[in-house]
Design a protein around this motif. Structure first.
Motif, short mmCIF file in Angstrom:
data_model
loop_
_atom_site.label_atom_id
_atom_site.label_comp_id
_atom_site.label_asym_id
_atom_site.label_seq_id
_atom_site.Cartn_x
_atom_site.Cartn_y
_atom_site.Cartn_z
N LYS A 147 57.88 12.36 34.34
CA LYS A 147 59.20 11.62 34.54
C LYS A 147 60.05 12.47 35.13
CE LYS A 147 58.21 7.94 31.16
NZ LYS A 147 58.74 7.41 29.85
N ASP A 151 61.44 12.50 38.91
CA ASP A 151 62.83 11.97 38.64
C ASP A 151 62.96 10.49 38.59
OD1 ASP A 151 65.56 12.25 38.64
OD2 ASP A 151 65.82 11.82 40.73
N GLY A 152 62.04 10.18 37.65
CA GLY A 152 62.02 8.60 37.31
C GLY A 152 61.58 7.51 38.36
N GLU A 153 61.09 8.15 39.52
CA GLU A 153 60.61 7.18 40.46
C GLU A 153 59.37 7.35 40.91
OE1 GLU A 153 63.62 7.72 43.58
OE2 GLU A 153 65.22 6.97 42.45
N ALA A 154 58.88 6.17 41.51
CA ALA A 154 57.42 6.25 42.05
C ALA A 154 57.36 6.94 43.32
CB ALA A 154 56.73 4.83 42.22
N VAL A 155 56.32 7.59 43.76
CA VAL A 155 56.20 8.30 45.03
C VAL A 155 55.05 7.74 45.64
CG1 VAL A 155 56.00 10.58 46.38
CG2 VAL A 155 57.20 10.43 43.83
N ASN A 249 50.15 4.87 45.29
CA ASN A 249 51.65 5.06 44.75
C ASN A 249 51.67 5.87 43.43
OD1 ASN A 249 54.24 4.43 45.42
ND2 ASN A 249 54.45 2.94 43.68
N ASP A 251 53.02 6.78 40.26
CA ASP A 251 54.07 6.19 39.24
C ASP A 251 54.04 6.96 37.79
OD1 ASP A 251 55.82 4.81 37.97
OD2 ASP A 251 54.52 2.73 38.28
#
Length: 329
Positions: A147, A151-155, A249, A251
């Motif tokens: 996380k 940074d808490g975001e999916a790539v 993705n 995640d």
């Protein structure tokens, strides 16, 4: 004329001994029964497209379960395998975004899971920490690291190699398969061969059955256990590659229960949580049982929460049966 008591006892133990010697038979029967039941209950369940989807849905968990099988055979357990796989997907994705070639990103992601496996194995063998505690702590560390790293975001991942295992082809013109499914089958065959046809495989079973006896017979117990965790780490890295093929993705919140699902597949596949008994073929059946159960129950309208209840009940029953069989033996 009465027979000697030892002959009578031999007859009584025939069935139990058979299932102990061939732990994959029970899961295979259970899988066939489950497919038959849901085929009757739902008109669409036995559809080729649905069967292909069931296999694809079991792919990542089935691969994680393959590594989990090796660890459980040595009387260990891995609660951090799914978290390691998720972190590996993020490493691959972040490196790709940063301009790293896809092949290098893939190799570095897999290398990370091998290192994680080796670290866990070293803590278990050198520091003598219980596998449950080590992997529980590693689960927390890796989940937080994933996380923080993302940074808490999916790539999103858009790379031909990293997405390659999701490529679809049609077998005999109508059965949809992916390269990931083919790779999983090859991996199962390789591990099956290693466990059943090599000295390393015999050592793995011996360590799980009786580590002290294995040590006295000349087996390097710590080396064997360490190698098992490293190989399992390699398999986890490949599971991460499969995950990117399934969903392009990375995640940090993906596969939150993947560790438990992999243990479920192993247990339902007939591998003993007490070590020393089981097979990867059984694990394959176990992973398919979980996927068939969820797909079938979904198609007949059973709520997802009740599906979890049914899966949990099956796991408890499988462990209880294994315990009973060992006591009878």
């Amino acid at each position: 004329m009465s027979r000697p008591d030892d002959e009578v006892d031999a007859d009584k133990s025939t069935v139990g001994d058979f299932f102990l010697r061939a732990p994959a038979v029970g899961p295979a029967i259970a899988l066939v029964v489950a497919i038959a039941i849901f085929s009757v209950a739902s008109d669409t369940f036995l559809n080729l497209d649905n069967m292909s989807l069931v296999v694809q849905q079991s792919l990542v968990i089935g691969t994680l379960a393959l590594g989990q099988t090796l660890i459980i055979l040595t009387s260990g357990i891995d609660l951090a395998n799914a978290a390691a796989a998720v972190l590996a997907t993020l490493i691959m994705a972040k490196l790709l975004v940063g301009g790293t070639p896809g092949i290098l990103a893939l190799l570095l992601g897999i290398a990370a899971t091998v290192v994680i496996g080796a670290v866990i194995g070293s803590l278990v063998t050198r520091v003598k920490l219980p596998p449950f505690i080590v992997t529980l702590g590693m689960l927390t560390i890796l989940t937080a690291a994933a996380k923080l790293f993302a940074d808490g975001e999916a790539v999103p991942v858009a790379d031909g190699l990293l997405n390659w295992l999701g490529t679809r082809r049609y077998l005999f013109g109508g059965i949809e398969i992916t390269y990931g499914m083919t790779l999983a089958l090859v991996m199962y065959l390789v591990v099956w061969y290693a466990l059943t046809r090599t000295a390393w495989g015999r050592h793995v079973y011996a360590v799980g059955n009786a580590p002290e006896s294995a040590r006295l017979s000349g087996i390097k117990v710590n080396r064997t256990i360490l190698s098992v965790y490293a190989v399992a780490g390699l398999i986890v890295g490949i599971a991460a590659w499969q995950a990117l093929g399934r969903v392009p993705n990375a995640d940090p919140n993906a596969y939150m229960l993947g560790n438990l699902d992999s243990i479920t597949a192993v247990v339902l596949g007939g591998t003993s949580l007490f070590g020393g008994r089981g097979s990867v073929i059984g694990t394959m059946m176990g992973a398919l049982i979980v996927a068939v159960l969820r797909s079938g129950l979904t198609q007949i309208g059973v709520d997802a929460l009740f599906q979890d209840v049914a899966t949990g009940a099956l796991v408890i029953a499988a462990v209880a049966l294994d315990r009973f069989a060992r006591r009878q033996k």
